[in-house]
Design a protein around this motif. Structure first.
Motif, short mmCIF file in Angstrom:
data_model
loop_
_atom_site.label_atom_id
_atom_site.label_comp_id
_atom_site.label_asym_id
_atom_site.label_seq_id
_atom_site.Cartn_x
_atom_site.Cartn_y
_atom_site.Cartn_z
N LEU A 117 0.82 -1.22 0.00
CA LEU A 117 0.00 0.00 0.00
C LEU A 117 0.86 1.26 0.00
CD1 LEU A 117 -2.82 -1.12 2.46
CD2 LEU A 117 -2.98 -0.84 -0.02
N GLU A 118 1.97 1.24 0.74
CA GLU A 118 2.87 2.40 0.74
C GLU A 118 3.48 2.61 -0.64
OE1 GLU A 118 5.58 1.51 3.94
OE2 GLU A 118 4.33 2.54 5.41
N ALA A 119 3.83 1.52 -1.31
CA ALA A 119 4.39 1.64 -2.67
C ALA A 119 3.34 2.20 -3.62
CB ALA A 119 4.87 0.27 -3.15
N ARG A 120 2.10 1.77 -3.45
CA ARG A 120 1.02 2.28 -4.30
C ARG A 120 0.78 3.76 -4.05
NH1 ARG A 120 -5.09 -0.19 -4.75
NH2 ARG A 120 -5.67 1.06 -6.55
N ILE A 121 0.80 4.17 -2.80
CA ILE A 121 0.63 5.58 -2.46
C ILE A 121 1.73 6.41 -3.11
CG2 ILE A 121 0.80 7.26 -0.58
CD1 ILE A 121 -0.70 5.18 1.15
N ASN A 122 2.97 5.95 -3.01
CA ASN A 122 4.10 6.68 -3.61
C ASN A 122 3.93 6.82 -5.12
OD1 ASN A 122 5.41 7.08 -1.18
ND2 ASN A 122 6.60 5.20 -1.35
N ARG A 123 3.51 5.74 -5.77
CA ARG A 123 3.32 5.78 -7.22
C ARG A 123 2.20 6.77 -7.58
NH1 ARG A 123 -0.26 3.40 -10.25
NH2 ARG A 123 -0.83 1.87 -8.69
N LEU A 124 1.10 6.73 -6.84
CA LEU A 124 -0.01 7.64 -7.12
C LEU A 124 0.37 9.09 -6.88
CD1 LEU A 124 -2.96 5.56 -5.63
CD2 LEU A 124 -2.48 6.00 -8.04
N GLU A 125 1.17 9.34 -5.85
CA GLU A 125 1.63 10.71 -5.59
C GLU A 125 2.53 11.21 -6.72
OE1 GLU A 125 3.30 10.55 -1.65
OE2 GLU A 125 1.34 10.89 -0.72
N ARG A 126 3.39 10.34 -7.24
CA ARG A 126 4.23 10.74 -8.39
C ARG A 126 3.38 11.04 -9.61
NH1 ARG A 126 7.24 6.34 -6.66
NH2 ARG A 126 6.56 5.14 -8.47
N GLU A 127 2.37 10.19 -9.86
CA GLU A 127 1.48 10.42 -11.00
C GLU A 127 0.72 11.74 -10.83
OE1 GLU A 127 -1.01 6.98 -11.28
OE2 GLU A 127 0.62 5.71 -12.02
N LYS A 128 0.27 12.02 -9.63
CA LYS A 128 -0.45 13.26 -9.35
C LYS A 128 0.44 14.47 -9.61
CE LYS A 128 -2.31 15.66 -5.36
NZ LYS A 128 -2.55 15.55 -3.92
N SER A 129 1.69 14.39 -9.20
CA SER A 129 2.64 15.47 -9.42
C SER A 129 2.86 15.71 -10.91
CB SER A 129 3.96 15.14 -8.73
OG SER A 129 4.94 16.09 -9.04
N ILE A 130 2.98 14.63 -11.67
CA ILE A 130 3.16 14.75 -13.12
C ILE A 130 1.94 15.41 -13.74
CG2 ILE A 130 3.31 13.40 -15.26
CD1 ILE A 130 5.07 11.40 -13.63
N LEU A 131 0.77 15.00 -13.32
CA LEU A 131 -0.46 15.58 -13.88
C LEU A 131 -0.59 17.07 -13.54
CD1 LEU A 131 -2.99 12.67 -13.25
CD2 LEU A 131 -2.08 13.46 -15.44
N LYS A 132 -0.20 17.45 -12.34
CA LYS A 132 -0.23 18.87 -11.96
C LYS A 132 0.69 19.68 -12.86
CE LYS A 132 -1.34 18.94 -7.05
NZ LYS A 132 -0.82 19.28 -5.72
N LYS A 133 1.89 19.17 -13.09
CA LYS A 133 2.85 19.87 -13.93
C LYS A 133 2.34 19.96 -15.37
CE LYS A 133 6.81 18.56 -11.12
NZ LYS A 133 8.00 17.71 -11.04
N ALA A 134 1.76 18.88 -15.86
CA ALA A 134 1.24 18.88 -17.23
C ALA A 134 0.08 19.87 -17.36
CB ALA A 134 0.78 17.48 -17.61
N THR A 135 -0.77 19.92 -16.37
CA THR A 135 -1.90 20.86 -16.39
C THR A 135 -1.40 22.30 -16.39
OG1 THR A 135 -3.28 19.27 -15.22
CG2 THR A 135 -4.00 21.57 -15.19
N ALA A 136 -0.41 22.58 -15.55
CA ALA A 136 0.14 23.93 -15.49
C ALA A 136 0.78 24.30 -16.82
CB ALA A 136 1.17 24.03 -14.37
N LEU A 137 1.46 23.38 -17.44
CA LEU A 137 2.10 23.63 -18.73
C LEU A 137 1.05 23.89 -19.81
CD1 LEU A 137 4.71 23.72 -20.39
CD2 LEU A 137 4.44 21.26 -20.75
N LEU A 138 0.01 23.09 -19.85
CA LEU A 138 -1.05 23.28 -20.83
C LEU A 138 -1.78 24.60 -20.63
CD1 LEU A 138 -2.50 19.66 -21.03
CD2 LEU A 138 -1.16 20.84 -22.77
#
Length: 102
Positions: free
Chosen positions: A72-93
């Motif tokens: 579960l901790e590994a899954r949380i870490n992966r989801l947080e990384r994905e969320k960070s990527i999506l935030k950056k992509a949204t800001a760029l767009l």
């Protein structure tokens, strides 16, 4: 010729540590009967004690509960990384769209 390194399953490690913690075997007795090095068995026993006290180990967990926590901790870490990527992509767009409007 070099000695080949042995590997042990999580189940074997758990059972070996339980011999010492639950069944009253001394560390040396368990090592002799299982043909395992004392350092390895001592490490497994310490890890099991920590896991039973609710601490998540750095190594692969022995108990099913701690294994689930690590997953579960590994899954949380992966989801947080994905969320960070999506935030950056949204800001760029959004910044590109603002530049196109001007």
């Amino acid at each position: 010729m070099a000695k080949k390194r042995r590997t042990f399953s999580k189940e074997f490690k758990l059972e070996a540590a339980c011999l010492v913690l639950d069944q009253g075997y001394s560390l040396q007795e368990a090592c002799r009967s299982l043909d395992v090095g004392e350092t390895a068995l001592r490490r497994w026993v310490q890890q099991l004690e920590l896991e039973r006290n609710g601490e998540t180990p750095n190594a692969k967990a022995l108990t099913p509960e701690q294994q689930k926590i690590q997953e579960l901790e590994a899954r949380i870490n992966r989801l947080e990384r994905e969320k960070s990527i999506l935030k950056k992509a949204t800001a760029l767009l959004m910044s590109e769209e603002m530049n196109n409007i001007r």
